[in-house]
Design a protein around this motif. Structure first.
Motif, PDB file in Angstrom:
ATOM      1  N   PRO A 120       0.812  -1.215   0.000  1.00  0.00           N
ATOM      2  CA  PRO A 120       0.000   0.000   0.000  1.00  0.00           C
ATOM      3  C   PRO A 120       0.844   1.263   0.000  1.00  0.00           C
ATOM      4  O   PRO A 120       2.068   1.217   0.170  1.00  0.00           O
ATOM      5  CB  PRO A 120      -0.785  -0.122   1.310  1.00  0.00           C
ATOM      6  CG  PRO A 120       0.166  -0.824   2.226  1.00  0.00           C
ATOM      7  CD  PRO A 120       0.895  -1.813   1.346  1.00  0.00           C
ATOM      8  N   LYS A 180      -9.085   4.642  -1.715  1.00  0.00           N
ATOM      9  CA  LYS A 180      -8.777   4.124  -0.374  1.00  0.00           C
ATOM     10  C   LYS A 180      -9.655   4.845   0.636  1.00  0.00           C
ATOM     11  O   LYS A 180      -9.744   6.078   0.626  1.00  0.00           O
ATOM     12  CB  LYS A 180      -7.307   4.358  -0.050  1.00  0.00           C
ATOM     13  CG  LYS A 180      -6.859   3.849   1.322  1.00  0.00           C
ATOM     14  CD  LYS A 180      -5.372   4.119   1.507  1.00  0.00           C
ATOM     15  CE  LYS A 180      -4.868   3.578   2.830  1.00  0.00           C
ATOM     16  NZ  LYS A 180      -3.408   3.819   2.984  1.00  0.00           N
ATOM     17  N   CYS A 230     -10.087   0.049  -1.662  1.00  0.00           N
ATOM     18  CA  CYS A 230      -9.283  -0.402  -0.527  1.00  0.00           C
ATOM     19  C   CYS A 230      -9.991   0.018   0.762  1.00  0.00           C
ATOM     20  O   CYS A 230     -10.178   1.212   1.008  1.00  0.00           O
ATOM     21  CB  CYS A 230      -7.884   0.200  -0.577  1.00  0.00           C
ATOM     22  SG  CYS A 230      -6.897  -0.133   0.903  1.00  0.00           S
ATOM     23  N   TRP A 241      -9.972  -4.626  -1.812  1.00  0.00           N
ATOM     24  CA  TRP A 241      -8.695  -4.980  -1.206  1.00  0.00           C
ATOM     25  C   TRP A 241      -8.766  -4.557   0.249  1.00  0.00           C
ATOM     26  O   TRP A 241      -9.267  -3.475   0.565  1.00  0.00           O
ATOM     27  CB  TRP A 241      -7.530  -4.283  -1.912  1.00  0.00           C
ATOM     28  CG  TRP A 241      -7.167  -4.947  -3.209  1.00  0.00           C
ATOM     29  CD1 TRP A 241      -7.960  -5.103  -4.304  1.00  0.00           C
ATOM     30  CD2 TRP A 241      -5.914  -5.554  -3.527  1.00  0.00           C
ATOM     31  NE1 TRP A 241      -7.289  -5.767  -5.289  1.00  0.00           N
ATOM     32  CE2 TRP A 241      -6.028  -6.050  -4.853  1.00  0.00           C
ATOM     33  CE3 TRP A 241      -4.711  -5.709  -2.849  1.00  0.00           C
ATOM     34  CZ2 TRP A 241      -4.977  -6.707  -5.484  1.00  0.00           C
ATOM     35  CZ3 TRP A 241      -3.663  -6.359  -3.487  1.00  0.00           C
ATOM     36  CH2 TRP A 241      -3.793  -6.861  -4.784  1.00  0.00           C
ATOM     37  N   ASN A 270      -7.021  -3.943   4.151  1.00  0.00           N
ATOM     38  CA  ASN A 270      -5.775  -3.331   4.608  1.00  0.00           C
ATOM     39  C   ASN A 270      -5.824  -3.113   6.115  1.00  0.00           C
ATOM     40  O   ASN A 270      -6.896  -2.952   6.694  1.00  0.00           O
ATOM     41  CB  ASN A 270      -5.577  -1.992   3.877  1.00  0.00           C
ATOM     42  CG  ASN A 270      -4.168  -1.442   4.038  1.00  0.00           C
ATOM     43  OD1 ASN A 270      -3.333  -2.020   4.714  1.00  0.00           O
ATOM     44  ND2 ASN A 270      -3.924  -0.305   3.412  1.00  0.00           N
TER      45      ASN A 270
END
Length: 383
Positions: free
Chosen positions: A22, A233, A270, A308, A310
């Motif tokens: 990332p 994100k 994300c 995704w 994280n």
């Protein structure tokens, strides 16, 4: 861990595995221009098997960087510097997205300081969605280590959206495979979303739809350049840089945003889960974040957009998420492990130990300290 080591198509790009690195600020650029040691850093991780690398946050405009020696992408010298990096990463077998972050007195919004060198050079005030100061802050590169200031309300947010679009044009010229818009961690887009930092009474504030408008319009503008090779994100739990709403408002806001994002056909979203490391305490005994299960809460909102995950995700967790949310969760990002293990993917696939220790004192470099220290000098496993 077979699923994590299979190829994946994101947008128009196919990556070799589902282990991503990332965006992580490292403060090693030459002023705002990417340099040779940055190229070495990214190439090490590409050779180490990263399926997807997301660059550190790249400034889309001169105004107001919170970090010294953070790279930009608003001029030709910066574009040329990034082109050397993207070419080298591709040659090493990986793909790389540019994380675009608005780091002006607009870019990071209220997280800038009027005395920051690039802010002074830009000749504009510290802008934010509303004239509300964030609590905390500590500008270590300024005398006296001052905190945040009360910003000036952004008069015309569309001007910033245009900066994002130009940054995407520049990123394409620099050879990036796609772009990830930074909508997280209390930075500019997050400030527009959050009703504790956005008190506007025009079309950019008030209702959830209005507060989400800036993020959605930014994605639309960037997608005009990159098509499906656009990501975003998000950190719904908040906390960082003094953002965070009550739980009901948080779920309603991010639920609406993600429902609308579904319509864009993005490469991925994300989602960053709550992490106590990034949850400040501004009042004794009271943490700032809105603690809740980010993955379980928001994955159902994303019907047709790859996700995704994280923040402290282990290999075993990642594999389980791929199985439990088959067709939705596509990959995992690992942060600190990529910093300390440039060959992380190879180590994990071959069962090698993660035996390098992160030195936090070198995370962002330091004046008078060799840039390679804690940056490109971590040892690889012996195979």
């Amino acid at each position: 861990m077979a699923s994590l080591f299979t190829p994946l198509k994101i947008g128009s790009t196919t990556i070799q595995n589902r282990l991503g690195m990332p965006a992580m600020t490292r403060s090693r650029s030459s002023a705002t221009i990417p340099n040779e040691i940055m190229k070495e850093y990214y190439v090490q991780r590409a050779k180490g098997g990263a399926g997807l690398i997301v660059s550190e946050g790249i400034l889309i405009a001169r105004q107001g960087t919170e970090w010294p020696n953070a790279p930009g992408i608003w001029n030709q010298s910066q574009i040329a510097g990034w082109k050397k990096i993207t070419d080298a990463v591709h040659e090493a077998g990986s793909k790389i997205y540019a994380q675009l972050i608005s780091h002006c007195g607009c870019a990071v919004g209220r997280l800038s300081h009027p005395d920051a060198p690039e802010q002074i050079a830009a000749g504009v005030p510290v802008y934010a969605p509303s004239a509300i100061a964030a609590r905390g802050g500590k500008f270590r590169f300024l005398p006296g280590e001052p905190g945040y200031v009360t910003p000036t309300e952004i008069p015309d947010p569309t001007a910033l959206i245009a900066q994002f679009k130009q940054a995407a044009i520049n990123a394409k010229e620099a050879g990036f495979d796609g772009v990830e818009v930074h909508g997280a961690s209390g930075y500019l887009l997050h400030q527009f979303l959050d009703n504790t930092s956005n008190k506007r009474n025009d079309k950019w504030g008030g209702s959830i739809e209005n507060r989400a408008r800036f993020t959605l319009e930014t994605l639309k503008a960037v997608a005009e350049v990159y098509g499906s090779d656009v990501a975003i994100k998000l950190t719904p739990a908040g906390g960082t840089y003094d953002v965070g709403m009550p739980l009901d408002e948080t779920i309603a806001t991010f639920g609406y945003l993600l429902t609308e994002i579904n319509k864009f056909g993005l490469a991925y979203v994300c989602l960053v889960r709550y992490n106590p490391m990034f949850d400040p305490e501004f009042e004794p005994g009271k943490k700032r974040a809105t603690v809740h299960d980010v993955f379980q809460t928001y994955i159902p909102f994303l019907k047709n957009t790859p996700i995704w995950i994280n923040s402290g995700v282990t290999l075993e967790e990642g594999e389980e998420f791929l199985k439990s949310y088959s067709g939705k969760v596509a990959g995992i990002f690992m942060g600190f492990n990529w910093l300390t293990h440039p060959d992380l993917a190879k180590r994990l696939q071959e069962g090698k130990p993660l035996d390098n220790v992160l030195d936090f004192s070198t995370l962002y470099g330091a004046v008078g300290v060799e840039p390679a220290l804690g940056y490109t000098d971590y040892k690889e496993a012996v195979y």
